[in-house]
Write a protein that holds these residues in place. Structure first.
Motif, PDB file in Angstrom:
ATOM      1  N   ILE A 186       0.834  -1.204   0.000  1.00 51.11           N
ATOM      2  CA  ILE A 186       0.000   0.000   0.000  1.00 51.11           C
ATOM      3  C   ILE A 186       0.869   1.254   0.000  1.00 51.11           C
ATOM      4  CG2 ILE A 186      -1.698   1.331   1.316  1.00 51.11           C
ATOM      5  CD1 ILE A 186      -2.810  -1.384   2.304  1.00 51.11           C
ATOM      6  N   ILE A 187       1.937   1.250   0.792  1.00 52.42           N
ATOM      7  CA  ILE A 187       2.834   2.421   0.840  1.00 52.42           C
ATOM      8  C   ILE A 187       3.460   2.674  -0.526  1.00 52.42           C
ATOM      9  CG2 ILE A 187       5.027   3.257   1.773  1.00 52.42           C
ATOM     10  CD1 ILE A 187       4.245   1.940   4.444  1.00 52.42           C
ATOM     11  N   LEU A 205      -2.876   4.597  -6.868  1.00 54.61           N
ATOM     12  CA  LEU A 205      -4.236   4.567  -6.323  1.00 54.61           C
ATOM     13  C   LEU A 205      -5.088   5.556  -7.106  1.00 54.61           C
ATOM     14  CD1 LEU A 205      -3.329   4.287  -2.599  1.00 54.61           C
ATOM     15  CD2 LEU A 205      -5.144   2.932  -3.630  1.00 54.61           C
ATOM     16  N   THR A 206      -6.211   5.108  -7.604  1.00 53.64           N
ATOM     17  CA  THR A 206      -7.017   5.959  -8.485  1.00 53.64           C
ATOM     18  C   THR A 206      -8.490   5.614  -8.334  1.00 53.64           C
ATOM     19  OG1 THR A 206      -7.269   6.686 -10.788  1.00 53.64           O
ATOM     20  CG2 THR A 206      -6.855   4.362 -10.438  1.00 53.64           C
ATOM     21  N   PRO A 207      -9.382   6.573  -8.575  1.00 51.27           N
ATOM     22  CA  PRO A 207     -10.822   6.254  -8.514  1.00 51.27           C
ATOM     23  C   PRO A 207     -11.338   5.690  -9.829  1.00 51.27           C
ATOM     24  CG  PRO A 207     -10.509   8.608  -8.857  1.00 51.27           C
ATOM     25  CD  PRO A 207      -9.131   8.016  -8.738  1.00 51.27           C
ATOM     26  N   TRP A 208     -12.247   4.732  -9.736  1.00 46.24           N
ATOM     27  CA  TRP A 208     -13.064   4.286 -10.854  1.00 46.24           C
ATOM     28  C   TRP A 208     -14.496   4.731 -10.565  1.00 46.24           C
ATOM     29  CZ3 TRP A 208     -11.990  -0.772 -13.917  1.00 46.24           C
ATOM     30  CH2 TRP A 208     -10.657  -0.795 -14.320  1.00 46.24           C
ATOM     31  N   ARG A 241      -9.361   2.016  -6.571  1.00 40.75           N
ATOM     32  CA  ARG A 241      -8.664   0.917  -7.230  1.00 40.75           C
ATOM     33  C   ARG A 241      -7.163   1.122  -7.040  1.00 40.75           C
ATOM     34  NH1 ARG A 241     -13.073  -0.717  -7.109  1.00 40.75           N
ATOM     35  NH2 ARG A 241     -14.357  -1.601  -8.799  1.00 40.75           N
ATOM     36  N   MET A 242      -6.449   0.011  -6.854  1.00 37.74           N
ATOM     37  CA  MET A 242      -4.995   0.083  -6.698  1.00 37.74           C
ATOM     38  C   MET A 242      -4.357  -0.790  -7.778  1.00 37.74           C
ATOM     39  SD  MET A 242      -2.708  -0.455  -3.243  1.00 37.74           S
ATOM     40  CE  MET A 242      -2.748  -2.238  -3.133  1.00 37.74           C
ATOM     41  N   TYR A 243      -3.267  -0.301  -8.379  1.00 34.08           N
ATOM     42  CA  TYR A 243      -2.523  -1.063  -9.376  1.00 34.08           C
ATOM     43  C   TYR A 243      -1.245  -1.604  -8.723  1.00 34.08           C
ATOM     44  CZ  TYR A 243      -5.507   1.075 -12.932  1.00 34.08           C
ATOM     45  OH  TYR A 243      -6.577   1.462 -13.692  1.00 34.08           O
ATOM     46  N   ASP A 244      -0.903  -2.859  -9.045  1.00 35.63           N
ATOM     47  CA  ASP A 244       0.368  -3.378  -8.553  1.00 35.63           C
ATOM     48  C   ASP A 244       1.508  -2.939  -9.474  1.00 35.63           C
ATOM     49  OD1 ASP A 244       0.375  -5.027 -10.766  1.00 35.63           O
ATOM     50  OD2 ASP A 244      -0.169  -6.838  -9.687  1.00 35.63           O
ATOM     51  N   GLU A 245       2.721  -3.408  -9.194  1.00 31.92           N
ATOM     52  CA  GLU A 245       3.894  -2.938  -9.950  1.00 31.92           C
ATOM     53  C   GLU A 245       3.828  -3.293 -11.419  1.00 31.92           C
ATOM     54  OE1 GLU A 245       3.953  -4.738  -7.235  1.00 31.92           O
ATOM     55  OE2 GLU A 245       5.304  -3.923  -5.724  1.00 31.92           O
ATOM     56  N   ILE A 264      -4.895  -4.672 -11.757  1.00 29.53           N
ATOM     57  CA  ILE A 264      -5.809  -3.971 -10.864  1.00 29.53           C
ATOM     58  C   ILE A 264      -6.034  -4.791  -9.597  1.00 29.53           C
ATOM     59  CG2 ILE A 264      -8.159  -3.085 -10.612  1.00 29.53           C
ATOM     60  CD1 ILE A 264      -8.160  -2.717 -13.667  1.00 29.53           C
ATOM     61  N   ILE A 265      -5.959  -4.121  -8.443  1.00 30.79           N
ATOM     62  CA  ILE A 265      -6.269  -4.747  -7.160  1.00 30.79           C
ATOM     63  C   ILE A 265      -7.567  -4.120  -6.636  1.00 30.79           C
ATOM     64  CG2 ILE A 265      -5.467  -5.169  -4.813  1.00 30.79           C
ATOM     65  CD1 ILE A 265      -2.603  -4.782  -5.864  1.00 30.79           C
ATOM     66  N   LEU A 266      -8.567  -4.950  -6.368  1.00 30.18           N
ATOM     67  CA  LEU A 266      -9.867  -4.455  -5.920  1.00 30.18           C
ATOM     68  C   LEU A 266      -9.795  -4.039  -4.446  1.00 30.18           C
ATOM     69  CD1 LEU A 266     -12.211  -7.028  -7.686  1.00 30.18           C
ATOM     70  CD2 LEU A 266     -11.612  -4.724  -8.418  1.00 30.18           C
ATOM     71  N   PRO A 267     -10.687  -3.135  -4.004  1.00 32.66           N
ATOM     72  CA  PRO A 267     -10.598  -2.585  -2.641  1.00 32.66           C
ATOM     73  C   PRO A 267     -10.748  -3.626  -1.538  1.00 32.66           C
ATOM     74  CG  PRO A 267     -12.637  -1.901  -3.738  1.00 32.66           C
ATOM     75  CD  PRO A 267     -11.763  -2.501  -4.787  1.00 32.66           C
TER      76      PRO A 267
END
Length: 809
Positions: A563-564, A572-575, A595-599, A603-606
């Protein structure tokens, strides 16, 4: 010639939302006009001829097919290109559209890039065809020529009927003299004509000139004049004989042809013309530059010289059959340049006919779409494989591993983690680090092949510096030997001229022995890697049952680190998910979902990071990051004239947080967003947990001008007692009551009661998790105001104005 931006496109659709979407899409490049039904479209075209019509098929009172038939039956409108735009995909409907004279048929939902490309191509083709047709028509018209005789000694001028007509005069109404002739010459050309006549008399030589004449009333013509002087035996001029021909149309044609020629010569598209047998007669400079063939090399050749060799014989037979029947063919080609390099084009081939309706030539216009095709291929590749290593990406690797485990297969999972990879990144840069990863992947592959073979093995990149291998039907001991061989190889290798040396740590786990699910296996192999690094790295560790305690600690540590990193790297971005107003069937606002994206861009769901973020104290940073972006979005759309509303979820931990309120106030003020269009929501249980603080928090937000919603409403049904005190604007009915609403009358009664009480309190209701048509039909009769769910629209990176639902009103 008009530019494409001056082109007028008529949009015909009975759905105002469709007109709005199309108008917004096309307005940047073209002028647009709108018609809500077929009759209005026909009336518009009688007044103003558009350059192209986008026509819906299914309309009340008069279908798009009927409109097309009427337009094509009228000489004045039959040449206007028509593109059908419809949700109907049956072949017979497409055939009917083309038989009626449409130039194209686009099905809904359409792709933005495809629609724009088709519109642009048909407008360009129509204009090119118009100019070519005009040029051919003008070139073939018989010349209108008059004659005259000037008796120099008597100073009288005799003209033929054609000459009178050319000057716009009637013989019985007007006597032409040299003075009236000179007076009819355009003022700017008179001196030139006088000097030409004087020079012919003095030098006893003919003249051959072009000049303008002014017609009675208004208007002018360009004429070509030839004359010669007759002299007597003494050398005195006796008379002058001449012809005068109207070349206005020819001159205008020359201007237009020069424009057309320049457009074709400077076009970014490939243009070439062949004769009726397919022999190339002309290519433009773009064709030469792109294909590598010079004009001298390609003229006289057949276009098959560009053939890639990959298209079937039937493809070209169909193309040739289409164009030789007098129709235009359009489609995509894969061709080959002179140097052997392949390229893709989107092409149009149109027949050119003479006055006898015989095909004399073919005009081909092609647009290079190689980058587009390569991007599509790359996107398909990256959906499965990692860009750097060529191994499976995290998502696809986990899918494959899950298939092994769900089928009851047994084997081992090796996870390698490079020791000190962050230092390599920082010291030598990302490119060098990527090269190192690629080299490591080759070592892993080579080792597995040497020690085990290629069968029943999957490899993937799971993280920035993690490469995994799942191998079936081997023991943990054998897996440890493979991992140890990889570790020793990496330890002994000097990488590149920079003499980079490093080590790696590896974890090994047996499945299903140490994990019955994919999640357990991945979590425990992580713990095994952690255990390998714990004594000092550069080790391999086979998972043991006593490692489970470290698994839990390490899992939480990795979640926090993930997360950091996402916060640090703006991942980290809004959908946005649309919310439908059931009263007017319009979208009024959107819920913003984190929504969070990995490296690697997955897409990683909340559900995978919100709860851990609350537990480890990072939820405040996440909420601030998402809210900042959403407020900026609202301000941006407001400036563009679309004052959209956005709902934002906030953690119950923010209730009573004065610093968070200060953040919201400052952000709204600095952004220029409309606070009335910002809706904040917390869950019902979070609000009731500390009602006094919740009321203060809601009141403070409403004083800023914002609105408020209670999420997951109904779980604690007794909270109706507190609604009046909280002054919320919306309640979102929990999905427990909505998902299968049509199957449970008990739930229908609860929803009806909720909406009735809410209406008395002037609170709007939103039904969540609307996923089927049966539920949708019940909502409005039950008093629900808004609907949200996959039936309406799925979350997307940008607000979308297109919904999945039908009108159930």
């Amino acid at each position: 010639m008009e530019t494409l931006k001056e082109a007028l496109i008529l949009l015909v659709d009975d759905n105002s939302k469709n007109l709005q979407i199309l108008g917004h899409l096309l307005a940047k490049q073209y002028k647009t006009a709108f018609a809500r039904d077929g009759q209005k479209a026909l009336e518009f075209v009688q007044r103003i001829h558009p350059d192209l019509i986008l026509l819906d098929v299914m309309m009340p009172s008069m279908s798009g097919f009927e409109v097309c038939a009427q337009l094509k039956s009228c000489p004045k409108t039959q040449n206007i290109p028509i593109i059908f735009l419809t949700a109907k995909t049956e072949t017979e409907d497409m055939v009917k559209g083309f038989e009626l004279g449409a130039v194209d048929y686009v099905t809904k939902p359409f792709r933005k890039e495809e629609l724009l490309a088709r519109v642009q191509t048909h407008i360009r083709l129509k204009r090119a065809e118009d100019l070519l047709k005009q040029g051919l028509t003008e070139a073939q018209r018989l010349a209108h020529m008059g004659s005259w005789i000037w008796d120099i000694q008597q100073n009288t001028l005799t003209c033929s009927d054609e000459a009178y007509q050319l000057f716009g005069l009637a013989r019985h109404e007007f006597d032409v003299t040299t003075e009236t002739f000179i007076a009819a010459v355009h003022p700017e050309d008179r001196e030139f004509v006088r000097q030409s006549v004087k020079q012919a008399l003095s030098k006893q030589s003919p003249y051959n000139i072009e000049h303008r004449i002014v017609l009675p009333g208004a208007g002018e013509r360009i004429v070509h004049e030839r004359a010669e002087v007759i002299f007597d035996e003494a050398g005195n001029p006796v008379r002058m004989l001449g012809t005068i021909q109207d070349i206005t149309e020819r001159k205008q044609l020359e201007i237009e042809l020069k424009k057309l020629s320049r457009i074709i010569e400077e076009s970014i598209n490939f243009v070439f013309i062949t004769d009726a047998e397919g022999t190339i007669e002309y290519v433009n400079p773009t064709f030469e530059r792109f294909t590598g063939y010079t004009r001298d090399e390609i003229i006289g050749q057949n276009p098959r010289i560009l053939n890639s060799g990959e298209a079937s014989r039937y493809f070209y037979e169909d193309l040739w059959k289409t164009i030789t029947s007098g129709k235009t063919w359009s489609g995509d080609f894969k061709n080959r340049k002179k140097n052997g390099e392949f390229y893709w084009v989107k092409g149009l081939i149109s027949p050119i006919k003479n006055e006898k309706d015989q095909i004399t030539h073919f005009l081909a216009i092609q647009e290079d779409i190689s980058e587009k095709i390569l991007a599509q291929q790359q996107a398909r590749y990256l959906a499965t494989y990692d860009r750097t290593t060529g191994l499976l990406n995290r998502e696809k690797f986990i899918e494959a591993l899950n298939e092994y485990i769900s089928q009851g297969d047994s084997g081992i999972l090796i996870l390698t983690d490079i020791d000190g990879f962050k230092i390599i990144n920082e010291v030598y840069g990302h490119n060098m680090a990527d090269e190192f990863l690629t080299h490591l992947s080759k070592i892993v592959i080579k080792t597995i092949v040497e020690l085990y073979g290629k069968n029943q093995t999957i490899l993937g990149r799971l993280g920035e510096d993690e490469i995994a291998a799942a191998i079936l039907d081997i023991s943990g001991k054998k897996g440890w030997e493979i991992a140890e061989h990889i570790r020793k190889t990496v330890e002994s290798v000097t990488f590149t001229d920079e003499a980079i040396r490093t080590t790696l740590s590896a974890g090994i786990i047996e499945f299903p022995k140490h994990g019955l699910t994919t999640q357990e296996v991945l979590s425990r192999v992580d713990a095994a890697v952690y255990r390998a690094k714990e004594p000092g790295k550069n080790r391999c560790h086979l998972f043991l049952p006593e490692d489970r305690d470290i698994e839990n600690i390490h899992s939480q540590f990795r979640q926090k680190e993930r997360i950091i990193r996402a916060l640090e790297n703006d991942r980290l971005t809004p959908w946005f998910q649309p919310i439908l107003n059931l009263h007017d069937q319009q979208i009024h606002h959107y819920e913003s979902l984190a929504r969070m994206y990995d490296e690697t861009g997955n897409i990683i769901l909340p559900g995978s990071f919100i709860r851990p973020a609350e537990e480890i104290g990072l939820i405040n940073a996440i909420d601030r990051r998402i809210i900042q972006q959403v407020i900026d979005y609202q301000a941006k759309y407001k400036q563009q004239g679309q004052n959209l509303s956005f709902t934002m979820n906030i953690s119950g931990k923010h209730v009573g947080d004065e610093q968070f309120l200060d953040f919201l106030s400052t952000t709204i003020e600095q952004s220029g967003a409309d606070p009335q269009k910002l809706i904040f929501e917390i869950t019902e249980t979070a609000a009731v947990r500390d009602l006094e603080q919740a009321i203060k928090f809601i009141t403070a937000l409403k004083e800023l001008g914002c609105r408020f919603a209670l999420d997951d409403f109904g779980v604690g049904f007794t909270s109706f007692v507190y609604l009046k005190e909280m002054h919320v604007d919306f309640i979102k009915i929990d999905g427990f009551f909505i998902r299968r609403l049509h199957e449970h009358r008990y739930n229908q009664g609860i929803v009806r009661a909720m909406t009735a009480v809410a209406k008395e309190m002037e609170i709007k209701t939103i039904a969540e998790f609307v996923e089927c048509e049966e539920t949708m039909r019940l909502l409005k009769p039950l008093g629900v105001d808004y609907a949200q769910g996959f039936l309406i629209g799925k979350p997307a990176p940008q607000p979308t104005f297109i919904c999945n639902y039908k009108d159930f009103s």
